[in-house]
Design an enzyme around this catalytic site. Structure first.
Site, PDB file in Angstrom:
ATOM      1  N   ARG A  91       0.833  -1.211  -0.129  1.00 20.22           N
ATOM      2  CA  ARG A  91      -0.013   0.039   0.023  1.00 20.22           C
ATOM      3  C   ARG A  91       0.819   1.449  -0.024  1.00 20.22           C
ATOM      4  NH1 ARG A  91      -4.300  -1.168   4.895  1.00 20.22           N
ATOM      5  NH2 ARG A  91      -2.664  -2.784   5.229  1.00 20.22           N
ATOM      6  N   GLY A 108       3.933 -15.952   6.764  1.00 19.01           N
ATOM      7  CA  GLY A 108       3.310 -15.330   8.026  1.00 19.01           C
ATOM      8  C   GLY A 108       3.872 -15.056   9.252  1.00 19.01           C
TER       9      GLY A 108
END
Length: 465
Positions: free
Chosen positions: A15, A85
């Site tokens: 982002r 993760g």
């Protein structure tokens, strides 16, 4: 209490829309990852392990530059080559470093506002065996998007309810939000981290699953509430980077004002976290202190001044000046529109005036370079006056050569000093000269062609047009 900090800095940060690592983006001139590492070190963490992945070389180079030569900072990098993760990142860090005891604090590399005292007290919640883990929580004004903490009757963590799974009642009633940081008893973490599975839509190993795993093993999981929710705010976009930069700016400026520094407009001064400013100094708008800057007392900084890794003494005026790796002793006057490049050393009472550039030079006590001049690779004595438009011609196309100017010498306007050259003390150079030979003490050096007058030239020229 031996505390280990594991900082998660392997993410892509999509982002941010950047070709650089998210944690490399700077607040007040300092990379985001360094804010978190410094907070962990200042909290007293004995080991700081940074898990890198995306843009690993870039992040490693930032950390090496900041901490590689510091004997007091034990900062390690562990690369997560497969990013599977957050629990996988922690497991990689544990396996690479052998950490298996003591409190382990897991922090996010995009939390630049977390304070050392918070990290220190957070780690203490799992020291002594009463709790196997703790979750850092906060209550932001708008909790939307954060996982909510549900407590059982005994006050322990029952579970973390993610935003997408919240019922309307839970969204309204569960105000304790997960800041994404965890403290673990190192032995319990090492014993159970391998039990985290990846049976989810993303096929990743999630660290929050440790809560249920530890509880199933009969261990206690508690929360540690952060009173200032801003410490738990992360950076995931350019807009959030700007918002957190403004918060950091305000924190620093408020602290400096409490210490006796005047800000004409605190919202228009950007002082980095590693800068120090002395009492009764006045900071004008559009002033930036980047890196390790130190400024003494009774100075005037700005307006429109940017100092990087620069030391300024007492009673200095630094107006519209850019200085990089420079040293200004006491009572120095710079600007407006001065440029002090690396290696500039201005001694007491010296001056660099309007449109002056100085590089790798010493300007002696009380010496002045008032305007429109370039001084490079020069050693200047005390009481020297440099006339307007003068230049030390230090570069011959291959080498940088030195100029030496003695005490109390007067350099006439528009003098070109072609290095290497030595101009003695109490000497004078005539205006408009090109000095290519050494000038003895007390001598006058003049280098000019004879002036010619051509009468009637203008009238004859017009007749030809």
């Amino acid at each position: 209490m031996d505390v280990t900090a594991i900082i998660m800095a392997a993410g892509e940060g999509t982002r941010m829309k950047s070709k650089h690592a998210k944690v490399s983006h700077a607040l007040l001139g300092k990379p985001m990852i360094c804010w978190v590492v410094d907070a962990a070190l200042d909290a007293g963490c004995d080991r700081v392990i940074t898990v890198i992945g995306s843009h690993a070389d870039e992040v490693r180079s930032i950390l090496d530059a900041a901490y590689g030569e510091r004997a007091d900072a034990h900062v390690e990098c562990v690369e997560q080559t497969e990013r599977l993760g957050t629990a996988h990142a922690v497991r990689v860090a544990l396996e690479a470093t052998g950490v298996a005891a003591g409190p382990v604090v897991v922090l996010n590399g995009d939390l630049p506002l977390i304070e050392p005292a918070t990290i220190r007290t957070f780690a203490q919640t799992v020291d002594g065996g009463a709790h196997a883990a703790a979750i850092l929580t906060m209550t932001p004004p708008d909790p939307f998007g954060y996982g909510r903490i549900e407590l059982d009757e005994a006050g322990s963590v029952a579970r973390i309810v993610e935003q997408k799974d919240c019922t309307p009642e839970q969204a309204a009633g569960l105000l304790e939000c997960n800041a994404g940081c965890y403290a673990f008893d190192g032995a319990q973490l090492a014993a159970h981290i391998g039990e985290v599975g990846c049976d989810n839509a993303q096929g990743e190993y999630y660290l929050p699953d440790m809560v249920e795993i530890l509880k199933a093993a009969g261990q206690s999981v508690t929360i540690f509430h952060c009173d200032d929710y801003r410490e738990g705010l992360g950076v995931n976009s350019r807009a959030q980077l700007a918002q957190l930069t403004a918060i950091a700016r305000d924190r620093i400026n408020e602290r400096l004002m409490a210490e006796g520094i005047t800000f004409i407009d605190p919202a228009q001064a950007w002082i980095g976290p590693d800068a120090t400013v002395g009492r009764d100094t006045v900071v004008w708008p559009q002033t930036h202190l980047i890196g390790h800057c130190t400024v003494g007392e009774d100075c005037q900084l700005g307006p429109n001044t940017r100092l990087t890794d620069t030391r300024v003494g007492d009673r200095c005026i630094v107006d519209e000046t850019v200085a990089v790796e420079a040293v200004l002793e006491n009572d120095v006057d710079c600007g407006p529109r001065a440029y002090l490049r690396p290696g500039t050393h201005m001694l007491d009472g010296s001056k660099a005036g309007t449109h002056v550039e100085i590089k790798k030079s010493t300007i002696g006590r009380g010496s002045k370079v008032p305007h429109l001049s370039y001084i490079g690779d020069t050693t200047m004595g005390e009481g020297v006056n440099i006339g307007a438009g003068s230049i030390t011609c230090n570069y011959d196309g291959k080498n940088k050569n030195a100029t030496v100017i003695g005490d109390r010498t007067f350099i006439g306007s528009d003098t070109m000093m072609v290095a290497p050259v030595h101009i003695g003390s109490d000497a004078i150079t005539g205006a408009g000269g090109t000095i290519t030979k050494d000038v003895p003490d007390g001598a006058l050096a003049i280098e000019r062609t004879e002036q010619r007058i051509v009468e009637g030239y203008t009238e004859r020229r017009r007749a030809r047009l």
